[in-house]
Write a protein that holds these residues in place. Structure first.
Motif, PDB file in Angstrom:
ATOM      1  N   SER A   1       0.853  -1.192   0.000  1.00 28.07           N
ATOM      2  CA  SER A   1       0.000   0.000   0.000  1.00 28.07           C
ATOM      3  C   SER A   1       0.882   1.233   0.000  1.00 28.07           C
ATOM      4  O   SER A   1       2.049   1.178   0.409  1.00 28.07           O
ATOM      5  CB  SER A   1      -0.952   0.010   1.199  1.00 28.07           C
ATOM      6  N   ASN A   2       0.323   2.353  -0.431  1.00 29.85           N
ATOM      7  CA  ASN A   2       1.076   3.599  -0.520  1.00 29.85           C
ATOM      8  C   ASN A   2       0.076   4.750  -0.543  1.00 29.85           C
ATOM      9  O   ASN A   2      -0.437   5.117  -1.595  1.00 29.85           O
ATOM     10  CB  ASN A   2       1.936   3.597  -1.790  1.00 29.85           C
ATOM     11  N   GLU A   3      -0.226   5.288   0.644  1.00 30.15           N
ATOM     12  CA  GLU A   3      -1.324   6.243   0.763  1.00 30.15           C
ATOM     13  C   GLU A   3      -0.899   7.480   1.546  1.00 30.15           C
ATOM     14  O   GLU A   3      -0.068   7.402   2.460  1.00 30.15           O
ATOM     15  CB  GLU A   3      -2.506   5.590   1.492  1.00 30.15           C
ATOM     16  N   PRO A   4      -1.496   8.648   1.228  1.00 27.80           N
ATOM     17  CA  PRO A   4      -1.216   9.851   2.022  1.00 27.80           C
ATOM     18  C   PRO A   4      -1.813   9.726   3.420  1.00 27.80           C
ATOM     19  O   PRO A   4      -2.917   9.205   3.586  1.00 27.80           O
ATOM     20  CB  PRO A   4      -1.903  10.968   1.227  1.00 27.80           C
ATOM     21  N   ILE A   5      -1.062  10.173   4.437  1.00 30.09           N
ATOM     22  CA  ILE A   5      -1.565  10.122   5.819  1.00 30.09           C
ATOM     23  C   ILE A   5      -1.590  11.507   6.458  1.00 30.09           C
ATOM     24  O   ILE A   5      -2.139  11.679   7.543  1.00 30.09           O
ATOM     25  CB  ILE A   5      -0.737   9.165   6.694  1.00 30.09           C
ATOM     26  N   ALA A   6      -0.994  12.496   5.809  1.00 28.14           N
ATOM     27  CA  ALA A   6      -1.007  13.877   6.285  1.00 28.14           C
ATOM     28  C   ALA A   6      -0.579  14.754   5.120  1.00 28.14           C
ATOM     29  O   ALA A   6      -0.280  14.249   4.023  1.00 28.14           O
ATOM     30  CB  ALA A   6      -0.068  14.052   7.482  1.00 28.14           C
ATOM     31  N   GLN A   7      -0.557  16.036   5.350  1.00 27.64           N
ATOM     32  CA  GLN A   7      -0.193  16.981   4.294  1.00 27.64           C
ATOM     33  C   GLN A   7       1.245  16.722   3.816  1.00 27.64           C
ATOM     34  O   GLN A   7       2.204  16.948   4.543  1.00 27.64           O
ATOM     35  CB  GLN A   7      -0.323  18.401   4.835  1.00 27.64           C
ATOM     36  N   GLY A   8       1.366  16.224   2.597  1.00 24.13           N
ATOM     37  CA  GLY A   8       2.676  15.978   2.013  1.00 24.13           C
ATOM     38  C   GLY A   8       3.400  14.759   2.541  1.00 24.13           C
ATOM     39  O   GLY A   8       4.591  14.568   2.252  1.00 24.13           O
ATOM     40  N   ILE A   9       2.713  13.896   3.308  1.00 23.55           N
ATOM     41  CA  ILE A   9       3.354  12.729   3.909  1.00 23.55           C
ATOM     42  C   ILE A   9       2.583  11.467   3.516  1.00 23.55           C
ATOM     43  O   ILE A   9       1.348  11.420   3.587  1.00 23.55           O
ATOM     44  CB  ILE A   9       3.422  12.856   5.437  1.00 23.55           C
ATOM     45  N   PHE A  10       3.341  10.442   3.107  1.00 20.48           N
ATOM     46  CA  PHE A  10       2.760   9.170   2.688  1.00 20.48           C
ATOM     47  C   PHE A  10       3.228   8.043   3.595  1.00 20.48           C
ATOM     48  O   PHE A  10       4.305   8.115   4.192  1.00 20.48           O
ATOM     49  CB  PHE A  10       3.176   8.845   1.248  1.00 20.48           C
ATOM     50  N   ALA A  11       2.407   7.004   3.680  1.00 24.64           N
ATOM     51  CA  ALA A  11       2.771   5.770   4.372  1.00 24.64           C
ATOM     52  C   ALA A  11       2.862   4.667   3.330  1.00 24.64           C
ATOM     53  O   ALA A  11       1.872   4.334   2.672  1.00 24.64           O
ATOM     54  CB  ALA A  11       1.744   5.412   5.431  1.00 24.64           C
ATOM     55  N   LEU A  12       4.062   4.127   3.177  1.00 25.10           N
ATOM     56  CA  LEU A  12       4.330   3.057   2.221  1.00 25.10           C
ATOM     57  C   LEU A  12       4.537   1.756   2.986  1.00 25.10           C
ATOM     58  O   LEU A  12       5.357   1.699   3.908  1.00 25.10           O
ATOM     59  CB  LEU A  12       5.595   3.393   1.422  1.00 25.10           C
ATOM     60  N   THR A  13       3.799   0.721   2.626  1.00 22.91           N
ATOM     61  CA  THR A  13       4.024  -0.613   3.178  1.00 22.91           C
ATOM     62  C   THR A  13       4.549  -1.501   2.068  1.00 22.91           C
ATOM     63  O   THR A  13       3.941  -1.584   0.996  1.00 22.91           O
ATOM     64  CB  THR A  13       2.742  -1.214   3.762  1.00 22.91           C
ATOM     65  N   ILE A  14       5.695  -2.132   2.334  1.00 18.96           N
ATOM     66  CA  ILE A  14       6.295  -3.018   1.346  1.00 18.96           C
ATOM     67  C   ILE A  14       6.396  -4.434   1.911  1.00 18.96           C
ATOM     68  O   ILE A  14       6.458  -4.618   3.127  1.00 18.96           O
ATOM     69  CB  ILE A  14       7.697  -2.535   0.923  1.00 18.96           C
TER      70      ILE A  14
ATOM     71  N   MET B   1       3.935   5.042  -6.791  1.00 20.88           N
ATOM     72  CA  MET B   1       4.008   3.582  -6.870  1.00 20.88           C
ATOM     73  C   MET B   1       2.718   2.963  -6.334  1.00 20.88           C
ATOM     74  O   MET B   1       2.204   3.371  -5.293  1.00 20.88           O
ATOM     75  CB  MET B   1       5.220   3.049  -6.108  1.00 20.88           C
ATOM     76  N   LYS B   2       2.226   1.958  -7.044  1.00 14.78           N
ATOM     77  CA  LYS B   2       0.945   1.343  -6.731  1.00 14.78           C
ATOM     78  C   LYS B   2       1.139  -0.061  -6.147  1.00 14.78           C
ATOM     79  O   LYS B   2       2.171  -0.699  -6.371  1.00 14.78           O
ATOM     80  CB  LYS B   2       0.083   1.249  -7.999  1.00 14.78           C
ATOM     81  N   PRO B   3       0.131  -0.545  -5.405  1.00 18.75           N
ATOM     82  CA  PRO B   3       0.195  -1.919  -4.895  1.00 18.75           C
ATOM     83  C   PRO B   3       0.474  -2.911  -6.024  1.00 18.75           C
ATOM     84  O   PRO B   3      -0.114  -2.816  -7.108  1.00 18.75           O
ATOM     85  CB  PRO B   3      -1.191  -2.134  -4.292  1.00 18.75           C
ATOM     86  N   GLY B   4       1.389  -3.829  -5.755  1.00 16.28           N
ATOM     87  CA  GLY B   4       1.765  -4.817  -6.748  1.00 16.28           C
ATOM     88  C   GLY B   4       3.013  -4.461  -7.518  1.00 16.28           C
ATOM     89  O   GLY B   4       3.659  -5.343  -8.105  1.00 16.28           O
TER      90      GLY B   4
END
Length: 263
Positions: free
Chosen positions: A16-29, A89-92
């Motif tokens: 997953s790769n989603e925004p969690i705050a202004q200008g900040i993303f959470a990427l799970t690999i 970058m997208k899931p997968g």
């Protein structure tokens, strides 16, 4: 310079790769072997696809490594072309990274209580440490700050990790204390018997935390941000000035004893 580097090449897949705050993303690999060896305070150097002209990897700290699930959570700010590509970058999708990199946090064996101070996108390595403290049964308090409420990350996660107290600060006063998190941190250092302080964030903030910790006689570690181009001590682009000379952040850090850093 310590050798050899603990870093190895790992393939990863985006979960997953989603925004969690202004200008900040959470990427799970998903990178099972990496997830099993990462330690709080270390970093990874990610190859981001999409621009053949960009040869350098992006060094990023991590917020959580789940060995059982084989995943790593990385929070990052979109601050340039490389991280902007990363945010797309997208899931997968897949790529590779170099890790684990560097030296992480060193909790004193006799520590009975800790103070964690995090600013902006300096939250992830400190949050990772908070979970380690909780696992060891060491109580901790948190001072965390951001420019504005929209850019705050980590408050709920620090509380969920078991923080006794979380003091939130914003530069504009839109959440919590109106001002820098160094102010409540200094206040807590005067009031409470801490055995360890850990900090990550803007360098002026960390310098003040280091000074306040030294005044209180409490050991302090700081995680420093540098452009760790190679990630294994070969390029000398991540030098940190210390009282013992220049040291590479990718091998001798990114976590340093704060009293050794020339601020």
């Amino acid at each position: 310079m310590p050798t050899p580097s603990p870093a190895r090449m790992h393939d990863f897949e985006v979960v997953s790769n989603e925004p969690i705050a202004q200008g900040i993303f959470a990427l799970t690999i998903r990178a099972p072997k990496l997830a099993s060896v990462l330690r709080p305070g270390q970093f990874v150097n990610i190859a981001v696809p999409g621009n053949a002209m960009s040869l350098l990897r992006i060094p990023l700290s991590f917020a959580y490594a789940d060995a059982a699930a084989g995943t790593v959570d990385i929070w990052y700010a979109v601050v340039g072309e490389g991280t902007e590509r990363l945010s797309r970058m997208k899931p997968g999708e897949t790529s590779d990274l170099l890790g684990p990199g560097g030296k992480g946090w060193t909790i004193p064996e006799d520590c009975e209580r800790a103070l964690l101070v995090a600013g902006g996108i300096g939250v992830p390595p400190v949050l990772c440490l908070a979970r380690e403290l909780a696992e060891r049964g060491i109580p901790f308090d948190v001072c965390m700050g951001a420019a504005t409420a929209a850019a705050l990350v980590g408050e709920d996660e620090f509380r969920a990790a078991g923080a006794n107290e979380v003091r939130v600060c914003t530069d504009d006063g839109s959440a919590g204390y109106h001002g820098f998190c160094t102010d409540p941190a200094t206040e807590l250092l005067r009031e409470n018997g801490y055995g360890y302080v850990a900090t990550c964030g803007p360098e002026p903030m960390m310098a003040k935390v280091a000074s306040a910790s030294a005044d209180a006689g409490v050991p302090c570690e700081a995680s420093l941000e540098r452009m760790m181009s190679c990630g294994f001590g070969a390029c000398s682009t991540c030098a940190v000035e210390t009282v013992n000379g220049m040291k590479g952040a990718c091998m001798c850090g990114p976590v340093f004893d704060a009293k050794e850093v020339v601020w």
